[in-house]
Design an enzyme around this catalytic site. Structure first.
Site, PDB file in Angstrom:
ATOM      1  N   ASP A 176       0.418   3.754   1.686  1.00  0.00           N
ATOM      2  CA  ASP A 176       0.379   4.327   3.038  1.00  0.00           C
ATOM      3  C   ASP A 176       1.791   4.678   3.535  1.00  0.00           C
ATOM      4  OD1 ASP A 176       0.245   4.450   6.011  1.00  0.00           O
ATOM      5  OD2 ASP A 176      -1.837   3.858   5.680  1.00  0.00           O
ATOM      6  N   ARG A 204       2.975   4.796   6.288  1.00  0.00           N
ATOM      7  CA  ARG A 204       3.446   4.022   7.442  1.00  0.00           C
ATOM      8  C   ARG A 204       3.958   2.636   7.057  1.00  0.00           C
ATOM      9  NH1 ARG A 204      -2.209   4.645  10.341  1.00  0.00           N
ATOM     10  NH2 ARG A 204      -2.726   4.143   8.171  1.00  0.00           N
ATOM     11  N   CYS A 241      -5.827   0.358   7.207  1.00  0.00           N
ATOM     12  CA  CYS A 241      -5.711   0.777   5.808  1.00  0.00           C
ATOM     13  C   CYS A 241      -6.919   1.635   5.432  1.00  0.00           C
ATOM     14  CB  CYS A 241      -5.623  -0.447   4.888  1.00  0.00           C
ATOM     15  SG  CYS A 241      -5.391  -0.001   3.142  1.00  0.00           S
ATOM     16  N   HIS A 272      -2.164  -4.312   5.172  1.00  0.00           N
ATOM     17  CA  HIS A 272      -1.797  -3.779   6.483  1.00  0.00           C
ATOM     18  C   HIS A 272      -3.010  -3.346   7.299  1.00  0.00           C
ATOM     19  CE1 HIS A 272      -2.373   0.644   5.771  1.00  0.00           C
ATOM     20  NE2 HIS A 272      -2.312   0.248   4.505  1.00  0.00           N
ATOM     21  N   CYS A 306       0.841  -1.199   0.000  1.00  0.00           N
ATOM     22  CA  CYS A 306       0.000   0.000   0.000  1.00  0.00           C
ATOM     23  C   CYS A 306       0.878   1.252   0.000  1.00  0.00           C
ATOM     24  CB  CYS A 306      -0.903  -0.008   1.227  1.00  0.00           C
ATOM     25  SG  CYS A 306      -2.064   1.392   1.285  1.00  0.00           S
TER      26      CYS A 306
END
Ligand SMILES: [Zn+2]
Length: 237
Positions: free
Chosen positions: A47, A49, A104, A101, A45
Site C-alpha cells: 500500500d 500509504r 487494507c 495496517h 503491505c
C-alpha cells in the site's frame, strides 16, 4: 504538480532531494555507497500509504524491506523467504517487524466472496483461511472494525509463520533476534505494538513503559523516543 507528468515530477523531486541531502550532509551518499547494515527487517503491505522508512522517521540504510499485497507471510513464498534469509543470516538484523495496517484493500477483499480476478484470489487465500477461522468473531463486528480485525488476525497468522521459520528460530536462539507484530493506523500515522512474536518492546518499543527513553541508532541520525503524557515523542539528534 499541475501541468507536469507525475513521473517527470518524481524524477525532478529526486534531484532536489539528493541535492538537499548532500548539502545537509556531504558524507551521506558516499557512506551509503560503502554498504548497508540495517538493524530492522520490515515486512509490510505494498500500500502506497505505508512507506516504512518514512513512517518510521528513519533514513535510507536503516530498514531492509519486503512488501507485498496485504503483507502476507507464506512459508512457501520464495520471495519472502529469500528476503528473510538474506537479512537475518547475512545482514544479521536485530528486529523482524511484520506490519499490518488499517484500510487494507487486500484484507477487505479477503472479507468478501467476490472474486478479485487473476492471481489475486490465489494470493489472498491465506487471508481467506484466517477469515474463515475467525468467522464468528468477525461477523459480530461493524464494517470498519471488521476491516481492522482481519488485518490484525493476518499479522498474528504471519507471526506464527515467522516464528516457525528455521532461519528465524536459529537467530532467536543464537543471538536474540526479536520478532514483532505491529499495526499502522493510516488515519493517525501511529504504529502500535501488538506484543506478538518474541515479545515486548520493539517499535512502539521505542517507548518503554516506565518512561525511560529508548534509542534507535540509525546510520545517519539518532532518534530518541520518550514516553510522555500524550504518548511517545521523537527527537532527531
Ligand atoms: Zn494493505
Amino acid at each position: 504538480m499541475a501541468a507536469e507528468d507525475v513521473f517527470t515530477y518524481a524524477l525532478s523531486s529526486n534531484q532536489a532531494w539528493a541535492g538537499y541531502k548532500g548539502h545537509q550532509n556531504p558524507d551521506f551518499f558516499p557512506k551509503l555507497a560503502l554498504g548497508q547494515s540495517p538493524e530492522i527487517l520490515w515486512i509490510g503491505c505494498s500500500d502506497s500509504r505505508c512507506p516504512e522508512t518514512t513512517i518510521l522517521g528513519l533514513q535510507p540504510g536503516d530498514v531492509f524491506v519486503h512488501r507485498n499485497v496485504a503483507n502476507v507471510v507464506s512459508p512457501t513464498d520464495i520471495n519472502t523467504s529469500a528476503v528473510i534469509e538474506y537479512s537475518v543470516v547475512h545482514l544479521k538484523v536485530k528486529h523482524v517487524v511484520l506490519c499490518g495496517h488499517s484500510s487494507c484493500g487486500g484484507a477487505a477483499a479477503a472479507l468478501s466472496d467476490v472474486r478479485v480476478g487473476g492471481v489475486l484470489d490465489t494470493w489472498l487465500t491465506p487471508l481467506k483461511a484466517v477469515r474463515n477461522a475467525h468467522a464468528e468473531e468477525l461477523a459480530a463486528l461493524g464494517d470498519k472494525a471488521r476491516g481492522v480485525r482481519i488485518a490484525e488476525l493476518n499479522v498474528e497468522a504471519g507471526i506464527q509463520v515467522l516464528m516457525a521459520n528455521a532461519v528465524v528460530q536459529d537467530a532467536i536462539a543464537e543471538r536474540g533476534l526479536q520478532v514483532h507484530g505491529v499495526f499502522f493506523d493510516i488515519g493517525t500515522g501511529r504504529i502500535r505494538d501488538m506484543n506478538l512474536g518474541t515479545g515486548k518492546g520493539g517499535v512502539k518499543g521505542a517507548a518503554s513503559a516506565n518512561g525511560d527513553a529508548d534509542v534507535v541508532r540509525g546510520k545517519h541520525a539518532m532518534l530518541v523516543f520518550r514516553n510522555g503524557s500524550d504518548g511517545a515523542a521523537m527527537q532527531a539528534r
